[in-house]
Write a protein that holds these residues in place. Structure first.
Motif, PDB file in Angstrom:
ATOM      1  N   GLU A 139       0.828  -1.192   0.000  1.00 15.55           N
ATOM      2  CA  GLU A 139       0.000   0.000   0.000  1.00 15.55           C
ATOM      3  C   GLU A 139       0.869   1.252   0.000  1.00 15.55           C
ATOM      4  O   GLU A 139       0.552   2.227  -0.679  1.00 15.55           O
ATOM      5  CB  GLU A 139      -0.903  -0.008   1.223  1.00 15.55           C
ATOM      6  CG  GLU A 139      -2.023   0.973   1.088  1.00 15.55           C
ATOM      7  CD  GLU A 139      -3.028   0.796   2.188  1.00 15.55           C
ATOM      8  OE1 GLU A 139      -3.144  -0.335   2.685  1.00 15.55           O
ATOM      9  OE2 GLU A 139      -3.676   1.782   2.532  1.00 15.55           O
ATOM     10  N   THR A 140       1.961   1.218   0.749  1.00 14.89           N
ATOM     11  CA  THR A 140       2.817   2.408   0.767  1.00 14.89           C
ATOM     12  C   THR A 140       3.432   2.672  -0.586  1.00 14.89           C
ATOM     13  O   THR A 140       3.513   3.811  -1.033  1.00 14.89           O
ATOM     14  CB  THR A 140       3.928   2.228   1.803  1.00 14.89           C
ATOM     15  OG1 THR A 140       3.378   1.658   2.957  1.00 14.89           O
ATOM     16  CG2 THR A 140       4.543   3.549   2.136  1.00 14.89           C
ATOM     17  N   ILE A 163       0.837   4.202  -2.576  1.00  8.18           N
ATOM     18  CA  ILE A 163       0.585   5.596  -2.233  1.00  8.18           C
ATOM     19  C   ILE A 163       1.587   6.502  -2.934  1.00  8.18           C
ATOM     20  O   ILE A 163       1.226   7.524  -3.519  1.00  8.18           O
ATOM     21  CB  ILE A 163       0.640   5.782  -0.708  1.00  8.18           C
ATOM     22  CG1 ILE A 163      -0.563   5.135  -0.066  1.00  8.18           C
ATOM     23  CG2 ILE A 163       0.675   7.244  -0.356  1.00  8.18           C
ATOM     24  CD1 ILE A 163      -0.604   5.267   1.417  1.00  8.18           C
ATOM     25  N   GLY A 196      -3.600   1.297  -2.697  1.00  8.42           N
ATOM     26  CA  GLY A 196      -2.667   2.348  -2.326  1.00  8.42           C
ATOM     27  C   GLY A 196      -2.580   3.432  -3.376  1.00  8.42           C
ATOM     28  O   GLY A 196      -2.466   4.620  -3.051  1.00  8.42           O
TER      29      GLY A 196
END
Lengths: 248, 168
Positions: free
Chosen positions: A123-124, A127, A213
């Motif tokens: 997810e990071t 992002i 993300g």
């Protein structure tokens, strides 16, 4: 991301030379990524990150054990985050990610910990990618007039750039919750498991955390701190539930 | 056709109204602080322009205001990053819309390529994602590439005879 439409470089014969030079800077040639290579890359990324989060998690567990033995924290499970050595966790940013997650999910068992760590890393990454990509996509359009406009931008532009199609269904309850449904989501469309459908669905949940993300990052850059939760009921259909905070 | 746009200063301001980069291109350094002040006042003008015209979704805000010897142009991206150009005030100001647009788009691309660097915010990513406080303010060495790029752009804009060196 698989090939995008190329932007038109403004070139007219009457343009003065300095403007042309500026234009060369303003519209740099589009770089393409081979679509199939991107798919392979994503598959490998998940495996590698799984290993990596396992290593990081074990390292945290070792540290916890040492601290328990040294008597710094009480033996029973939930470890307190603040006692952790701040230097060590700052040195390795991914380590600190699993640190916070491991603290919360300590009771959930080792396998889930690793899954959570893996999902968090994906997810990071998503992002970062989503934020920066939305910067690029927003270049030629005007300002967003309202929240729905931003969500539509996500559904059309980002989906088209990342996954070659547009969202099939967008529903809202007009109170800040949007549901984006894609009937054939590209990331999981070719996923199958020899153990049968339910196992494939379970594995697919990991792979969808990066797209989640991407959406979250794009929305964050636009100014909306949303929570995005992906849900898969049957492959290859996937829905993303986007919850915007109150007041937007 | 020669542009009379003498670029005095460029300022990038983040969505949270923190200054990212303020770069001046004039000989005298002691008045450079004036451009920080100009960037500040531009913020207010941009705010009221954006609020007032809620229907129009134009990115390029045009001439924001003009002070004693500078005209200030503003641009706000859909992601709320503001780019402020301070140009020397000549009589040819009204004709410079084209080159303004081009140079602002170029600055936007430069900002975009600087911001895509995944190593820009390495250590604070765990908590600060929603914060987006991004403690990389104006003087930070991490914005070195952006600075270099902006310098090049200013050179191109300011010296139209120099285009042979501008490729790439």
């Amino acid at each position: 991301m698989a090939s995008r439409n190329s932007l038109q470089v403004p070139s007219s014969s009457s343009v003065p030379p300095h403007l042309a030079a500026l234009a060369a800077f303003a519209d740099p040639p589009i770089r393409h990524v081979d679509g199939a290579m991107m798919d392979y890359f994503l598959i490998e990324t998940v495996n590698i990150l799984r290993e990596s989060s396992k290593v990081a998690l074990n390292r945290e567990r070792e540290r916890e054990k040492e601290m328990v033995e040294a008597g710094l924290i009480p033996p029973p499970a939930p470890p307190v985050k603040d006692i952790k050595d701040p230097l060590a966790s700052a040195r390795d940013s991914t380590g600190s990610l699993t640190l916070t997650k491991a603290g919360k999910a300590a009771a959930a068992g080792p396998v889930d910990d690793e899954e959570e760590g893996l999902k968090l890393r994906l997810e990071t990454i998503g992002i970062h990618v989503g934020s920066n990509f939305s910067e690029r996509l927003c270049r030629d359009r005007g300002l967003f007039t309202e929240t729905l406009d931003a969500i539509k931008f996500i559904c059309k532009d980002i989906w088209a750039a990342c996954w070659d199609k547009q969202v099939d269904n967008l529903r809202t309850n007009h109170r800040g919750v949007y549901v984006l449904q894609d009937n054939s989501f590209k990331t999981i469309s070719r996923l199958s498991s020899w153990q049968g459908r339910p196992d494939a669905v379970r594995k697919a949940k990991v792979y969808v955390s990066m797209p989640a993300g991407i959406i979250k990052g794009a929305l964050a850059r636009l100014g909306y701190n949303a929570t995005v939760s992906p849900e898969i009921t049957n492959l290859p259909q996937c829905t993303f539930q986007v919850k915007l905070p109150k007041g937007s | 056709m020669a542009p009379n746009l003498r670029l005095n200063a460029v300022a990038f301001i983040s969505p949270q109204n923190h200054p990212i980069l303020i770069r001046t291109f004039m000989k005298q350094d002691e008045t450079a602080i004036k451009y920080h002040y100009i960037a500040h006042t531009s913020l207010d003008v941009i705010e009221e322009r954006v609020l007032a015209s809620s229907k129009s979704s134009e990115c390029y805000l045009g001439l924001l205001y003009s002070m004693e010897d500078v005209a200030v142009y503003g641009y706000i991206t859909p992601l709320k990053v503001k780019i402020v150009l301070a140009a020397a005030l000549t009589d040819a100001v009204a004709r410079d819309v084209d080159i303004n647009m081009a140079s602002i788009k170029t600055l936007h691309m430069a900002y975009y390529s600087a911001i895509s660097n995944p190593f820009l915010v390495l250590h604070d990513s765990s908590g600060a994602i929603h914060d987006t406080s991004r403690p990389l303010l104006a003087g930070s060495p991490k914005w070195k590439h952006l600075r270099r790029r902006v310098d090049e752009i200013a050179r191109i804009v300011g010296n139209p005879s120099d285009t042979s060196t501008a490729a790439g």
